[in-house]
Structure formats: C-alpha cells, structure tokens
Design a protein around this motif. Structure first.
Motif, PDB file in Angstrom:
ATOM      1  N   LEU A 180       8.078 -53.155  59.761  1.00 20.48           N
ATOM      2  CA  LEU A 180       8.880 -52.719  60.780  1.00 20.48           C
ATOM      3  C   LEU A 180       8.353 -51.821  61.800  1.00 20.48           C
ATOM      4  O   LEU A 180       8.023 -52.025  62.965  1.00 20.48           O
ATOM      5  CB  LEU A 180      10.306 -52.279  60.265  1.00 20.48           C
ATOM      6  CG  LEU A 180      11.296 -52.077  61.399  1.00 20.48           C
ATOM      7  CD1 LEU A 180      11.596 -53.341  62.424  1.00 20.48           C
ATOM      8  CD2 LEU A 180      12.704 -51.286  60.923  1.00 20.48           C
ATOM      9  N   ARG A 232       5.677 -50.345  51.225  1.00 17.43           N
ATOM     10  CA  ARG A 232       7.039 -49.914  51.625  1.00 17.43           C
ATOM     11  C   ARG A 232       7.667 -50.943  52.536  1.00 17.43           C
ATOM     12  O   ARG A 232       6.981 -51.589  53.207  1.00 17.43           O
ATOM     13  CB  ARG A 232       6.922 -48.496  52.233  1.00 17.43           C
ATOM     14  CG  ARG A 232       6.145 -47.447  51.491  1.00 17.43           C
ATOM     15  CD  ARG A 232       7.288 -46.737  50.519  1.00 17.43           C
ATOM     16  NE  ARG A 232       6.622 -45.852  49.891  1.00 17.43           N
ATOM     17  CZ  ARG A 232       6.012 -45.804  48.689  1.00 17.43           C
ATOM     18  NH1 ARG A 232       5.642 -46.913  48.089  1.00 17.43           N
ATOM     19  NH2 ARG A 232       5.489 -44.675  47.966  1.00 17.43           N
ATOM     20  N   TYR A 291      20.664 -50.592  62.373  1.00 12.86           N
ATOM     21  CA  TYR A 291      20.108 -51.402  63.484  1.00 12.86           C
ATOM     22  C   TYR A 291      21.328 -51.539  64.675  1.00 12.86           C
ATOM     23  O   TYR A 291      20.903 -51.398  65.726  1.00 12.86           O
ATOM     24  CB  TYR A 291      19.806 -52.743  63.039  1.00 12.86           C
ATOM     25  CG  TYR A 291      19.716 -53.911  63.817  1.00 12.86           C
ATOM     26  CD1 TYR A 291      18.702 -54.056  64.343  1.00 12.86           C
ATOM     27  CD2 TYR A 291      20.881 -54.556  64.601  1.00 12.86           C
ATOM     28  CE1 TYR A 291      18.376 -54.986  65.222  1.00 12.86           C
ATOM     29  CE2 TYR A 291      20.499 -55.532  65.501  1.00 12.86           C
ATOM     30  CZ  TYR A 291      19.174 -55.588  65.918  1.00 12.86           C
ATOM     31  OH  TYR A 291      19.123 -56.435  66.884  1.00 12.86           O
ATOM     32  N   TRP A 322       9.664 -50.587  54.679  1.00 13.34           N
ATOM     33  CA  TRP A 322       9.820 -49.981  56.177  1.00 13.34           C
ATOM     34  C   TRP A 322       8.412 -50.111  56.887  1.00 13.34           C
ATOM     35  O   TRP A 322       8.550 -50.270  58.299  1.00 13.34           O
ATOM     36  CB  TRP A 322      10.365 -48.832  56.328  1.00 13.34           C
ATOM     37  CG  TRP A 322       9.650 -47.660  55.523  1.00 13.34           C
ATOM     38  CD1 TRP A 322      10.048 -47.211  54.212  1.00 13.34           C
ATOM     39  CD2 TRP A 322       8.407 -46.872  55.777  1.00 13.34           C
ATOM     40  NE1 TRP A 322       9.081 -46.418  53.859  1.00 13.34           N
ATOM     41  CE2 TRP A 322       8.202 -46.305  54.440  1.00 13.34           C
ATOM     42  CE3 TRP A 322       7.578 -47.147  56.883  1.00 13.34           C
ATOM     43  CZ2 TRP A 322       6.814 -45.340  54.745  1.00 13.34           C
ATOM     44  CZ3 TRP A 322       6.470 -46.304  56.677  1.00 13.34           C
ATOM     45  CH2 TRP A 322       6.184 -45.270  55.845  1.00 13.34           C
TER      46      TRP A 322
END
Lengths: 305, 293
Positions: free
Chosen positions: A92, A87, A165, A89
């Motif tokens: 992060l 994935r 963000y 994400w």
C-alpha cells in the motif's frame, strides 16, 4: 446484513456509540461506514472529473492508477528478497508512492508541452506496469504463490473497507471539495487555458501540481473500491454525464456529484440484491448506465449534436 | 519626457540555437499605442511572450513599470494580454461573464473574492464590447467574433496599464473592427492605457497607433505621433522582403532618408503610392522617423 436491511434498521444511529464486535450492530456499522466511504470517494472523483474532462486528463488518471501496480511490484520484490520487510502495509505504501510520483512526473513532463500529455502518460504507464510484473514474477518464483493483494489491485476490494480507509476517503473528499471551492477562480482560469491564466497572474504551476496531487491521492484511495482497471471510470463518467445534461457549471457540478453518489448507492443495492455482481464493477456500471441515459436525454433535448 | 512603461534593453532570444530576436531596444512611453508589424516568423509574438515572461531572454532585460516581466504579470494589474490563437478548452461549461472574470484572477489574488468594483467593471466591459446580452451564454455557444470580443474584454478586466494585443481583429467583421478601434481610442483617452498592437492589418495599425515598430529579428522603430502616411507605412513594412518580391539572397535596398543611420529598408519602387482606406499624407508631414536599432 445488506444495505436494504440497514435502511430498515433503527440501529444505524448507534454508529457513534461503541459497537460490540461480531454483533448485528457491527454489521450495520460496517455497511454504513462502507457506504460513507464510497460516497466520499464518489464526491471527490465527481468534482475532479470536471477538471479531468476540461483538461482532457482521462488518460492521466489511467496512468496514475496503473503506476500503482509498479509500486506494488516493488514492494512484492522487496518482500520476496528481504523477509524482514514482509509487511502487509508495504504494498500500500509503495502503491501510494508510485502513484503520486508518477502523477507528478507526468505533470512535469506534460507541462508546457515538453512532451505531450498522452506520451508522458504512456511512458509512465507501460514502464511501471512492466516493472510491476517483474516484481510480481520475482515474488511468485521465490515464494511459489501469488502475492497477497494481487487481484485486489486490479479489481479493488470494496467489501474490506476499514475505519481508517473510510477516514482517508472522507479526508480526500473534504480536501478536494475545499481546494476546488477555495481556488475556484484560479482553477477555472487554468482549465480554460493555462497559458492565458499565467499571463493574468495566476500561479499556474501551483494550480497544476495541486490538481495532479489531488488526482493522484484520490486515485490511490479509489483503488480500494474499483481497482486500477476501473478507476478512470470514476474520474470521467460523472463529469461527462454532467456535461451532457447542462451547459451551466453549477448544474454540471451537481449532476456529476449526483451521478457519483447514485453509482455508490446503486452499486451497493445491486451487489446486495445480486451478490454475484462484484461491488466495484456494479458501482461503475450504474454510472455508465446513467451516462447512456444522459446521452439519450441530451440527444432528445438537442443539447448535443 | 514621458517615462517609459515598457523598457527593453539589448534583448536577444534564441530557441534551440536559432536566433529569433537580436539586440532589441525599445522604450514605450506610457499612454502611447505602438503598432508592431513585420513578416511572419519575424519574432512579433515571441517579443510579446518575452514581455509576458512566458519566454526568457538569452540576453538583455525587460522592465515593465520598473518590474521584471514575471513580477509585473504576477501583480495581476499591470499587463493585459490577448493571444493570437488561444487554446481554450470549451469542455468546461462557463459563461461569457465567467470567461471575462478569469482575467481578474491574478488581480484579486489567492483565497479572495473579487472586489465588487471589479465585478461592475467586467459588466461594463461586456457592454463596451457588445456582449452584455450574451453575458450568461456558455462560451462554447459564442461565434468566433464574439469569442474574440470576450477575450478582449478579458484582457481589459484587470484594468492593466499595458495592454498586449496579438492580432486582435482576426475573425472580427468590419463593424466589429470599427468598434475595436473606437474602444482602443476611448480606453487610451479615458485611462491613459499603453497598448502594443501586433497586426498585419495596416488599416487598423494606421488608425489607432501613434508609433510603429517593424519586428524582423530586430526592431525598426518609428515614432510618428500624428499620422502614419502610406509611403512611410510601406517603408516600415518593407522588412517583409518576401512579400514584396525580393530575393532573400540579394542585397536589400536601403533607405535614402538622410536622417536614417542606414538600418532602414527602402520601399520598393513598384509599390503603389496609396493604401485603400488610409488617408494619404505627405511624408514631409511626419514629425519624426527614427530608428532605435
């Protein structure tokens, strides 16, 4: 559309309204949102830089930033070995977890001198970077290509600022500003001498870990702008510049924030005028030039020997 | 009898298996000024850190106005402290007034503004330590003596009941030392402040203290309400055996005082009979000379 165009456009005020995708208005909106995000990161880093300079925590910022690489390596390893976890994400998430964990770990080890701060940072820095490279190599060997975001982590990707963000950057700027203002007397007492502050009744542990957490979260957010290699610049240069130009805390704070904002704005202008210059390094170079100018001015005025 | 503000019972402390303090008993009445003397490494600063809750006893307990050290310190208004060699970060550009105000942080409490009376008190303290004109000066620009005086004011800022001073006059000139002695005497008279003063300067100890404890792993405590005669001061200080030329392996001379239970060390015979700067008082004039441990 670049920043100069944005300033000459009336459409900047249309940000609060719905913006059709792919339109010129969207381009204006993206640039303004990016600038707001950079400015928010600048303010957060500039205010924390006063603490970083006072407590000599520059190396901790470096350690937190590099620890994120260990997190990314873990995510890449998992993505390579467990396809279901592939994935976008995930890196992060692990960067955030590792940075925060490393920040708190360094805070625990360095508190009360069990291990000196520099040694604690060095341990986490080399350990997590080595681990990150192991994860990256496992990904490369398994998938036959570099993991997505490998270079972003080192150098940032400020041109890909999303609304989420920008919101995160503004939130951290507000959190840092509010914490430093609301706990000003405790933080000043802590920065002057933690042990002395403790004997005055300041809950030093709370202040210590709060500052480390703010530093870690700000570093995580700042990675998108300048990457792990340059994040320390945002956490050191503003405070150092302010300290060169004044010996009054309010003035030093104002100069630090102005230096950070000038870096964000100046970096964007340079990048727009010379697209070959990456935005993140341009951001840092402007602040570096400001520091050199401040040093020259301080010398001329006899503020520093 | 005046209630003790500081009550230490059967206190022992060891670091990495090495005994630093052993079976310390000490009761300090409110309003008294206790001088703590003794050899380097004898445990004086450790005793202060135990009282402050920075170190934790391996045995025994400490009560400050009935509270354990942690609670007493967190109250922000019971204890003031001046460390021997503070590790101040001068990279934060704060003024002398800001530094003194940091002493109020615990008293004021989280998310609260300083009480205006406390701010006025800080201003008054700056005047009392002779720093009124330097209140707006950056701490990094203060001399060593000025910084020491600022730290004394900082320790007094929360209006503590118990003031712990670790070598407070180091780096202060003669005039500053006299001002310090005057300040302590005034504070004691005006506020009934209890003071623990660690110092190697016997002149200052003799000038301001009404009790003296010699700390050398344990405490040799002398209650001398009026004046400390030189002979007695030497005898107390005689726990610094190395300083007086004894071989640490040889038996120590014992006090011949009939009231003494045998824990005192006697002053070596070759010591001078007077200390410059201290008025000579006959041992017979002392009202008490007892040892709690």
């Amino acid at each position: 559309m670049n920043l100069l165009d944005v300033f000459s456009s009336h459409e900047v005020f249309a940000l609060a309204t719905a913006i059709p995708a792919g339109s010129e208005s969207e381009s204006v909106g993206r640039t303004v949102i990016a600038l707001i995000a950079f400015s928010a990161v600048s303010v957060a880093c500039a205010m924390l830089s006063l603490v970083v300079v006072a407590r000599r925590w520059a190396f901790i910022g470096e350690g937190i930033g590099h620890s994120g690489f260990g997190g990314a390596g873990t995510a890449w390893m998992l993505m390579a070995l467990v396809p279901a976890w592939d994935r976008a994400w995930l890196p992060l998430l692990f960067v955030a977890l590792f940075s925060l964990g490393a920040g708190l770990g360094m805070g625990v080890l360095s508190r009360r001198g069990r291990i000196s701060g520099d040694v604690a940072v060095g341990i986490f820095l080399v350990g997590t970077v080595a681990w990150g490279f192991v994860g990256q190599q496992i990904y490369v060997q398994t998938r036959g290509t570099e993991p997505a975001g490998f270079l972003t982590l080192f150098f940032g990707r400020p041109e890909r600022i999303t609304d989420a963000y920008a919101l995160a950057a503004m939130s951290i700027a507000i959190a840092v500003t509010a914490s430093l203002l609301l706990l000003k007397k405790e933080i000043i007492a802590y920065c002057v001498d933690p042990e002395l502050a403790e004997t005055t009744g300041v809950r030093v542990g709370f202040v210590h870990y709060l500052l480390i957490t703010l530093l870690a979260v700000t570093t995580i957010v700042g990675l998108q702008v300048v990457g792990t290699l340059l994040i320390t610049a945002l956490l050191v240069l503003p405070g150092a510049t302010g300290n060169l130009l004044s010996r009054k805390l309010p003035v030093v704070t104002a100069v630090a924030i102005a230096s950070g904002l000038a870096g964000a704005l100046g970096g964007q202008l340079i990048h727009d005028a010379l697209p070959i210059v990456p935005l993140g390094p341009a951001f840092v170079l402007v602040m570096f030039v400001l520091f050199i100018l401040a040093f020259i001015i301080a010398k001329a005025r006899g503020l520093r020997g | 009898m005046v209630e003790p503000i500081l009550d230490i019972h059967d206190l022992s402390f060891a670091r990495r298996g090495r005994s630093i303090l052993n079976a310390v008993q000490l009761r300090v009445p409110a309003g008294s000024v206790l001088g703590i003397i003794g050899p380097n490494g004898g445990g004086k600063t450790t005793l202060l850190k135990l009282i402050l809750g920075i170190e934790h006893p391996t045995q025994g307990q400490i009560r400050i106005a009935g509270l354990n050290p942690r609670r007493a310190v967190l109250s922000g208004r019971l204890v003031g402290y001046l460390p021997q060699s503070p590790q101040l970060s001068l990279n934060l550009p704060i003024t002398t007034r800001d530094l003194v105000m940091t002493g109020l942080a615990g008293r004021t409490g989280l998310l609260r503004s300083h009480d205006p009376d406390d701010v006025l008190h800080v201003q008054a303290l700056l005047g009392q330590v002779g720093l009124a004109e330097l209140a707006g000066t950056t701490v990094a620009d203060l001399s060593g003596g000025e910084l020491q005086r600022a730290l004394i004011a900082r320790a007094l800022a929360p209006r503590p009941q118990l003031l712990l001073l670790d070598e407070p006059i180091v780096g202060i000139d003669r005039r500053g030392q006299q001002d310090f002695i005057q300040l302590i005497q005034n504070l004691r008279a005006r506020l009934g402040l209890t003071v623990l003063l660690v110092s190697h300067d016997l002149r200052v100890v003799a000038s301001v203290c009404d009790r003296v404890a010699c700390v050398a792993r344990t405490i040799h405590y002398h209650d001398v309400p009026q004046h400390i005669p030189p002979e007695l001061m030497y005898r107390m200080f005689a726990c610094d055996v190395a300083a007086f030329g004894f071989n640490s392996n040889s038996p120590l001379p014992r006090c011949e005082d009939p009231a003494c239970d045998g824990h005192h060390l006697a002053a070596p015979a070759h010591l001078p009979t007077s200390i410059p700067g201290i008025e000579s008082v006959s041992p017979s004039e002392t009202s008490d000379d007892k040892e709690t441990r």
